[in-house]
Design an enzyme around this catalytic site. Sequence first.
Site, PDB file in Angstrom:
ATOM      1  N   HIS A   1      17.549 -83.215  13.889  1.00  0.00           N
ATOM      2  CA  HIS A   1      18.956 -82.880  13.655  1.00  0.00           C
ATOM      3  C   HIS A   1      19.283 -82.904  12.158  1.00  0.00           C
ATOM      4  O   HIS A   1      19.404 -83.970  11.554  1.00  0.00           O
ATOM      5  CB  HIS A   1      19.830 -83.880  14.431  1.00  0.00           C
ATOM      6  CG  HIS A   1      21.290 -83.607  14.341  1.00  0.00           C
ATOM      7  ND1 HIS A   1      22.246 -84.557  14.524  1.00  0.00           N
ATOM      8  CD2 HIS A   1      21.970 -82.458  14.077  1.00  0.00           C
ATOM      9  CE1 HIS A   1      23.451 -84.022  14.383  1.00  0.00           C
ATOM     10  NE2 HIS A   1      23.303 -82.761  14.103  1.00  0.00           N
TER      11      HIS A   1
ATOM     12  N   GLU B   1      18.097 -86.634  11.637  1.00  0.00           N
ATOM     13  CA  GLU B   1      17.884 -87.569  12.742  1.00  0.00           C
ATOM     14  C   GLU B   1      16.686 -87.074  13.552  1.00  0.00           C
ATOM     15  O   GLU B   1      16.646 -85.901  13.949  1.00  0.00           O
ATOM     16  CB  GLU B   1      19.126 -87.624  13.639  1.00  0.00           C
ATOM     17  CG  GLU B   1      20.334 -88.224  12.938  1.00  0.00           C
ATOM     18  CD  GLU B   1      21.617 -88.220  13.762  1.00  0.00           C
ATOM     19  OE1 GLU B   1      22.558 -88.912  13.362  1.00  0.00           O
ATOM     20  OE2 GLU B   1      21.691 -87.513  14.788  1.00  0.00           O
TER      21      GLU B   1
ATOM     22  N   ASN C   1      27.079 -88.341  14.591  1.00  0.00           N
ATOM     23  CA  ASN C   1      28.199 -87.758  15.343  1.00  0.00           C
ATOM     24  C   ASN C   1      28.812 -88.759  16.320  1.00  0.00           C
ATOM     25  O   ASN C   1      30.016 -88.752  16.549  1.00  0.00           O
ATOM     26  CB  ASN C   1      27.754 -86.499  16.086  1.00  0.00           C
ATOM     27  CG  ASN C   1      27.485 -85.355  15.125  1.00  0.00           C
ATOM     28  OD1 ASN C   1      27.932 -85.383  13.975  1.00  0.00           O
ATOM     29  ND2 ASN C   1      26.748 -84.352  15.560  1.00  0.00           N
TER      30      ASN C   1
ATOM     31  N   SER D   1      23.264 -80.889  18.100  1.00  0.00           N
ATOM     32  CA  SER D   1      24.141 -81.896  17.494  1.00  0.00           C
ATOM     33  C   SER D   1      24.354 -83.080  18.428  1.00  0.00           C
ATOM     34  O   SER D   1      24.547 -84.198  17.978  1.00  0.00           O
ATOM     35  CB  SER D   1      25.519 -81.306  17.211  1.00  0.00           C
ATOM     36  OG  SER D   1      25.431 -80.186  16.399  1.00  0.00           O
TER      37      SER D   1
END
Length: 382
Positions: free
Chosen positions: A144, A156, A195, A123
């Site tokens: 990701h 990602e 994130n 992450s």
Amino acid sequence: MKVEDIKKIAVMGAGDMGHGIAEVALLAGYKVTMRDIEQRFVDRGLSRIKESLEKLLEKQKITEDNKKAMLANIETFVDIAESVTDADFVIEAVPEVMDLKKQVFQAIDAAAPRHAILASNTSNMSVTEIASATKRPEQVVGMHFFNPAVLMKLVEVIKGEKTSEATMQVTYDLALKMNKVPVRVEKDSIGFVYNRINAPTAILLRHIVEKGIAAPEEIDAKMKKVGMPMGPYELMDYVGLDVAYHSACYFADKLSRDYEPANWLKAKIDAGELGKKTGKGIYDWSKGRPEIDLSRAKEDFDPTVLIAIQVNEATKLLEGGVVESADEIDKAMINGGGAGFGPFQLAKGIGYDKLAKICDELAQKFSVKVFEPTETLKKGNI
Ligand SMILES: NC(=O)c1ccc[n+]([C@@H]2O[C@H](COP(=O)([O-])OP(=O)(O)OC[C@H]3O[C@@H](n4cnc5c(N)ncnc54)[C@H](O)[C@@H]3O)[C@@H](O)[C@H]2O)c1
């Protein structure tokens, strides 16, 4: 290697993400192996895949024959070397602990075919550091997925310092074959895109409670009144306060002390109140989703502050060359969560000067450097 050469995908970890990624690979027609450290964990992952395929069958998204074929295409393992011996592409989804990830990468590097690409579903963590545990860093990449992997569209694709362009391209193409929306992350930077852009929100949520500006329910009620399906504190509970806590520690360590987790959050972790998963967190979940009392909405809380800090953080990624364009960032933010618009699309409607002014005020009010407006935001020429 080209994407057409990928026939078998190995997934390390059969937890929340591992079983989901394995299912995504099955749905895309691949042969799959799934590995966990104990038989009961692999069994649980496999039964979660079966349950999910059953739901897709009920919704007529797949046929009984498709389901049978997919279940015939998956093999489960506890032995790590056996699970990757004829894999063309490996996706790691073990817990977010650097040493553990490195151990796994060392083992799969030793056992997987020389041509295989090794991807991590991390992450936040450095793909470059993970790759350093292998003898093929040019074939190590971040891939990701978002939770739940079967539903969320964003993937990602993250370039580590040594990741080759060929590896990036095959991984991007594989995400497309999996019916996902890939976004290229050109630099291995903490939290990548989705994130990272959401991270400063946690700082603001922390200060709001710590400084007694509002109670979580008052903010959540306001955000629900303006159309958010879930308030930001309820979302923290839903994802898990442990996840929020560990991310805060990681960001604090790697990016800025501003991310240091709140004492109230640490107290919740120590008390084992992790949110939905334990039945209690910021809210009581023992009887299901908490009912937010909309009459408690803090009417003078301006939701624009949440957009302002997101857009500001997004401009840092543009300045650092992490993502090529504002459009790519909007694409990531729309497909990684439930948002209808990306931050830059929203910013155009509000005005960059107004957002920069809000960030400036927040930075001063809370003494948080992360909120300080970037030059790009102040100039607004995006
Ligand atoms: N849960 C999310 O929302 C989410 C979203 C995107 C990415 N991620 C990332 O995905 C990764 C996995 O997260 P998760 O939520 O699936 O965790 P999880 O705890 O649900 O699953 C992890 C699994 O890995 C297994 N495991 C531990 N060591 C292993 C090893 N050496 N080999 C194989 N399996 C091993 C565990 O037994 C467990 O079943 C983490 O890096 C996390 O940051 C999570």
